[in-house]
Design a protein around this motif. Structure first.
Motif, PDB file in Angstrom:
ATOM      1  N   ALA A 123      30.680 -37.811  16.393  1.00  0.00           N
ATOM      2  CA  ALA A 123      32.349 -37.373  16.173  1.00  0.00           C
ATOM      3  C   ALA A 123      31.845 -35.980  16.988  1.00  0.00           C
ATOM      4  O   ALA A 123      31.002 -35.575  16.031  1.00  0.00           O
ATOM      5  CB  ALA A 123      33.485 -38.258  15.689  1.00  0.00           C
ATOM      6  N   LYS A 124      32.567 -35.375  17.788  1.00  0.00           N
ATOM      7  CA  LYS A 124      32.578 -33.859  17.431  1.00  0.00           C
ATOM      8  C   LYS A 124      34.240 -33.650  17.199  1.00  0.00           C
ATOM      9  O   LYS A 124      35.066 -34.569  18.134  1.00  0.00           O
ATOM     10  CB  LYS A 124      31.804 -33.338  18.207  1.00  0.00           C
ATOM     11  CG  LYS A 124      32.686 -33.404  20.229  1.00  0.00           C
ATOM     12  CD  LYS A 124      31.421 -32.832  21.123  1.00  0.00           C
ATOM     13  CE  LYS A 124      32.086 -31.074  20.811  1.00  0.00           C
ATOM     14  NZ  LYS A 124      30.933 -30.561  21.216  1.00  0.00           N
ATOM     15  N   ALA A 125      34.561 -32.184  17.212  1.00  0.00           N
ATOM     16  CA  ALA A 125      36.131 -32.171  17.303  1.00  0.00           C
ATOM     17  C   ALA A 125      36.292 -31.248  18.344  1.00  0.00           C
ATOM     18  O   ALA A 125      35.790 -31.266  19.608  1.00  0.00           O
ATOM     19  CB  ALA A 125      35.922 -30.286  16.505  1.00  0.00           C
ATOM     20  N   PHE A 126      38.038 -32.271  18.805  1.00  0.00           N
ATOM     21  CA  PHE A 126      37.827 -32.744  20.481  1.00  0.00           C
ATOM     22  C   PHE A 126      39.289 -31.476  20.500  1.00  0.00           C
ATOM     23  O   PHE A 126      39.021 -30.898  21.079  1.00  0.00           O
ATOM     24  CB  PHE A 126      38.169 -34.113  20.629  1.00  0.00           C
ATOM     25  CG  PHE A 126      38.729 -33.646  22.582  1.00  0.00           C
ATOM     26  CD1 PHE A 126      37.874 -34.183  23.228  1.00  0.00           C
ATOM     27  CD2 PHE A 126      39.897 -34.606  22.623  1.00  0.00           C
ATOM     28  CE1 PHE A 126      38.348 -34.418  24.309  1.00  0.00           C
ATOM     29  CE2 PHE A 126      40.802 -34.727  24.247  1.00  0.00           C
ATOM     30  CZ  PHE A 126      39.045 -34.531  24.379  1.00  0.00           C
ATOM     31  N   LEU A 127      40.215 -31.087  19.677  1.00  0.00           N
ATOM     32  CA  LEU A 127      41.188 -30.733  19.697  1.00  0.00           C
ATOM     33  C   LEU A 127      42.106 -29.845  18.654  1.00  0.00           C
ATOM     34  O   LEU A 127      41.755 -31.147  17.385  1.00  0.00           O
ATOM     35  CB  LEU A 127      43.003 -31.396  20.263  1.00  0.00           C
ATOM     36  CG  LEU A 127      44.206 -30.734  20.712  1.00  0.00           C
ATOM     37  CD1 LEU A 127      43.821 -30.313  21.943  1.00  0.00           C
ATOM     38  CD2 LEU A 127      45.225 -31.862  20.380  1.00  0.00           C
ATOM     39  N   HIS A 128      41.742 -29.301  18.756  1.00  0.00           N
ATOM     40  CA  HIS A 128      42.344 -28.059  17.357  1.00  0.00           C
ATOM     41  C   HIS A 128      44.657 -28.402  16.667  1.00  0.00           C
ATOM     42  O   HIS A 128      44.868 -27.252  18.130  1.00  0.00           O
ATOM     43  CB  HIS A 128      41.737 -27.032  16.747  1.00  0.00           C
ATOM     44  CG  HIS A 128      40.062 -27.434  16.936  1.00  0.00           C
ATOM     45  ND1 HIS A 128      39.248 -27.411  18.081  1.00  0.00           N
ATOM     46  CD2 HIS A 128      39.334 -26.836  15.237  1.00  0.00           C
ATOM     47  CE1 HIS A 128      38.392 -27.582  17.651  1.00  0.00           C
ATOM     48  NE2 HIS A 128      38.724 -27.569  16.132  1.00  0.00           N
ATOM     49  N   ARG A 129      44.657 -27.731  16.125  1.00  0.00           N
ATOM     50  CA  ARG A 129      45.821 -27.363  15.797  1.00  0.00           C
ATOM     51  C   ARG A 129      45.657 -25.937  15.993  1.00  0.00           C
ATOM     52  O   ARG A 129      45.341 -24.901  15.871  1.00  0.00           O
ATOM     53  CB  ARG A 129      45.996 -27.838  13.691  1.00  0.00           C
ATOM     54  CG  ARG A 129      46.341 -29.336  14.006  1.00  0.00           C
ATOM     55  CD  ARG A 129      46.900 -29.148  12.997  1.00  0.00           C
ATOM     56  NE  ARG A 129      46.733 -30.405  12.575  1.00  0.00           N
ATOM     57  CZ  ARG A 129      47.757 -31.607  12.485  1.00  0.00           C
ATOM     58  NH1 ARG A 129      48.865 -31.324  13.405  1.00  0.00           N
ATOM     59  NH2 ARG A 129      47.653 -33.361  12.858  1.00  0.00           N
ATOM     60  N   LYS A 130      47.573 -24.521  15.713  1.00  0.00           N
ATOM     61  CA  LYS A 130      47.645 -23.729  16.393  1.00  0.00           C
ATOM     62  C   LYS A 130      46.658 -23.200  14.774  1.00  0.00           C
ATOM     63  O   LYS A 130      46.292 -21.880  15.008  1.00  0.00           O
ATOM     64  CB  LYS A 130      48.738 -22.710  15.964  1.00  0.00           C
ATOM     65  CG  LYS A 130      49.104 -23.233  17.797  1.00  0.00           C
ATOM     66  CD  LYS A 130      50.146 -23.057  17.659  1.00  0.00           C
ATOM     67  CE  LYS A 130      51.397 -23.161  19.287  1.00  0.00           C
ATOM     68  NZ  LYS A 130      53.326 -23.117  19.175  1.00  0.00           N
ATOM     69  N   GLU A 131      46.898 -23.898  13.781  1.00  0.00           N
ATOM     70  CA  GLU A 131      46.218 -23.017  12.723  1.00  0.00           C
ATOM     71  C   GLU A 131      45.036 -23.235  12.635  1.00  0.00           C
ATOM     72  O   GLU A 131      43.912 -22.317  11.350  1.00  0.00           O
ATOM     73  CB  GLU A 131      46.565 -23.623  11.609  1.00  0.00           C
ATOM     74  CG  GLU A 131      48.524 -23.709  11.036  1.00  0.00           C
ATOM     75  CD  GLU A 131      49.270 -24.697  11.924  1.00  0.00           C
ATOM     76  OE1 GLU A 131      48.661 -25.477  13.064  1.00  0.00           O
ATOM     77  OE2 GLU A 131      50.434 -24.412  12.285  1.00  0.00           O
ATOM     78  N   GLY A 132      44.119 -23.699  13.456  1.00  0.00           N
ATOM     79  CA  GLY A 132      42.411 -23.504  13.738  1.00  0.00           C
ATOM     80  C   GLY A 132      41.633 -25.282  12.888  1.00  0.00           C
ATOM     81  O   GLY A 132      40.972 -25.701  12.862  1.00  0.00           O
ATOM     82  N   GLN A 133      43.014 -25.983  12.200  1.00  0.00           N
ATOM     83  CA  GLN A 133      41.953 -27.377  11.873  1.00  0.00           C
ATOM     84  C   GLN A 133      42.021 -27.981  12.696  1.00  0.00           C
ATOM     85  O   GLN A 133      43.087 -28.128  13.955  1.00  0.00           O
ATOM     86  CB  GLN A 133      43.581 -27.855  11.255  1.00  0.00           C
ATOM     87  CG  GLN A 133      43.776 -27.305   9.590  1.00  0.00           C
ATOM     88  CD  GLN A 133      44.876 -26.239   9.235  1.00  0.00           C
ATOM     89  OE1 GLN A 133      45.350 -26.015  10.733  1.00  0.00           O
ATOM     90  NE2 GLN A 133      45.248 -25.949   9.037  1.00  0.00           N
ATOM     91  N   VAL A 134      41.511 -29.290  13.034  1.00  0.00           N
ATOM     92  CA  VAL A 134      41.055 -29.695  13.831  1.00  0.00           C
ATOM     93  C   VAL A 134      41.962 -31.006  13.877  1.00  0.00           C
ATOM     94  O   VAL A 134      42.813 -31.474  12.562  1.00  0.00           O
ATOM     95  CB  VAL A 134      39.755 -31.165  13.119  1.00  0.00           C
ATOM     96  CG1 VAL A 134      39.841 -31.916  14.495  1.00  0.00           C
ATOM     97  CG2 VAL A 134      38.341 -29.975  13.579  1.00  0.00           C
ATOM     98  N   LYS A 135      42.167 -31.756  14.612  1.00  0.00           N
ATOM     99  CA  LYS A 135      43.524 -32.696  14.755  1.00  0.00           C
ATOM    100  C   LYS A 135      42.773 -33.867  15.218  1.00  0.00           C
ATOM    101  O   LYS A 135      43.446 -34.851  15.413  1.00  0.00           O
ATOM    102  CB  LYS A 135      44.633 -31.598  15.659  1.00  0.00           C
ATOM    103  CG  LYS A 135      45.769 -33.242  16.272  1.00  0.00           C
ATOM    104  CD  LYS A 135      46.546 -32.721  17.354  1.00  0.00           C
ATOM    105  CE  LYS A 135      47.917 -33.596  17.826  1.00  0.00           C
ATOM    106  NZ  LYS A 135      48.095 -34.134  16.380  1.00  0.00           N
ATOM    107  N   GLN A 136      42.109 -33.825  16.592  1.00  0.00           N
ATOM    108  CA  GLN A 136      40.962 -35.208  17.160  1.00  0.00           C
ATOM    109  C   GLN A 136      40.209 -34.948  17.366  1.00  0.00           C
ATOM    110  O   GLN A 136      39.238 -33.550  17.498  1.00  0.00           O
ATOM    111  CB  GLN A 136      42.559 -35.035  18.734  1.00  0.00           C
ATOM    112  CG  GLN A 136      44.004 -35.335  18.918  1.00  0.00           C
ATOM    113  CD  GLN A 136      44.253 -35.873  20.449  1.00  0.00           C
ATOM    114  OE1 GLN A 136      43.734 -35.454  21.237  1.00  0.00           O
ATOM    115  NE2 GLN A 136      45.559 -35.413  20.053  1.00  0.00           N
ATOM    116  N   ILE A 137      39.845 -36.006  17.243  1.00  0.00           N
ATOM    117  CA  ILE A 137      37.773 -36.108  17.823  1.00  0.00           C
ATOM    118  C   ILE A 137      37.829 -37.100  18.418  1.00  0.00           C
ATOM    119  O   ILE A 137      38.120 -37.903  18.454  1.00  0.00           O
ATOM    120  CB  ILE A 137      37.493 -36.148  16.256  1.00  0.00           C
ATOM    121  CG1 ILE A 137      37.969 -37.625  15.798  1.00  0.00           C
ATOM    122  CG2 ILE A 137      37.220 -35.370  15.361  1.00  0.00           C
ATOM    123  CD1 ILE A 137      37.012 -38.676  14.562  1.00  0.00           C
TER     124      ILE A 137
END
Length: 233
Positions: A123-137
């Motif tokens: 898995a890899k980070a796919f989508l981040h929140r504005k704050e920088g946290q990972v939202k989707q992988i």
């Protein structure tokens, strides 16, 4: 007349570009759905929100069924009970994302079958929140069972997965803890480590207890095995 000809030429060119784009999208979509691997996007809060056709065929659940079921129940239906920690570890890893990607070996089955197959997933980070946290992988799981010619290959794959998992555990240790663990793996006693590092025995023993608690081991033998499997010592 000239203006009409120019407009017609522009419309023709635009139509050709649109057709080429549609053909390219259709080609890429075919690849995604026919590739011999389960590809899916998982939201850290909602669970699986998209998957390819191979994933549906391999595990027997359509995307609509998966979304209606909810991520937690879906995992309970397909993943071996002893391996449910793998997706949980993946979620925890990306909730505290440090830049490293996450992989694991686990067992899963088709909803209409009783036997489980071995999968290796990444898995890899796919989508981040504005704050920088990972939202989707973005995840890719490959069914290894039909592709393993020998039991030896499967054992080697499992050992590699265990090594990777233990390496991630060791990364949670401080520099001093890693240093002390290295000496423990070399057979040094707390007294010898204290003398070598100019520390008190009490400090060394405190570090050793913290190391064991963090790595989840109950004795020195298990601690040394874990560390050596990860390449330390």
């Amino acid at each position: 007349m000239e203006e009409t000809r120019n407009r017609t030429a522009e419309e023709t060119e635009l139509s050709m570009k649109l057709k080429a784009l549609e053909e390219k999208c259709a080609f890429l979509e075919r690849i995604i759905h026919e590739v011999p691997a389960n590809i899916y996007v998982s939201d850290l809060e909602e669970g699986v929100i998209w998957c390819n056709k191979t994933n549906e065929e391999t595990l027997g659940f359509t995307l609509e069924e998966i979304r209606n079921m909810g991520g937690l129940e879906y995992l309970r239906q397909i993943v071996h009970p002893e391996d449910l920690h793998i997706p949980d570890d993946s979620i925890s890893h990306y909730q505290e994302f440090t830049g490293a990607e996450f992989g694991g070996v686990f067992r899963a089955k088709h909803k209409a079958r009783k036997e489980y197959n071995w999968f290796i997933g990444w898995a890899k980070a796919f989508l981040h929140r504005k704050e920088g946290q990972v939202k989707q992988i973005l995840c890719v799981d490959v069914d290894m069972s039909p592709r393993m010619n020998t039991e030896k290959q499967l054992i080697a794959a499992l050992q590699e997965n265990l090594k990777h998992k233990n390496q991630l555990l060791l990364k949670t240790l401080s520099k001093r803890e890693t240093e002390i663990l290295t000496w423990v793996c070399r057979g040094y006693s707390s007294k010898a480590i204290a003398e070598k590092l100019f520390l008190s025995i009490h400090t060394v023993n405190t570090h050793r207890r913290n190391i064991q608690n963090r790595l989840g081991t109950s004795n020195v033998a298990d601690l040394v095995v874990l560390a050596k499997e990860a390449g330390l010592g």
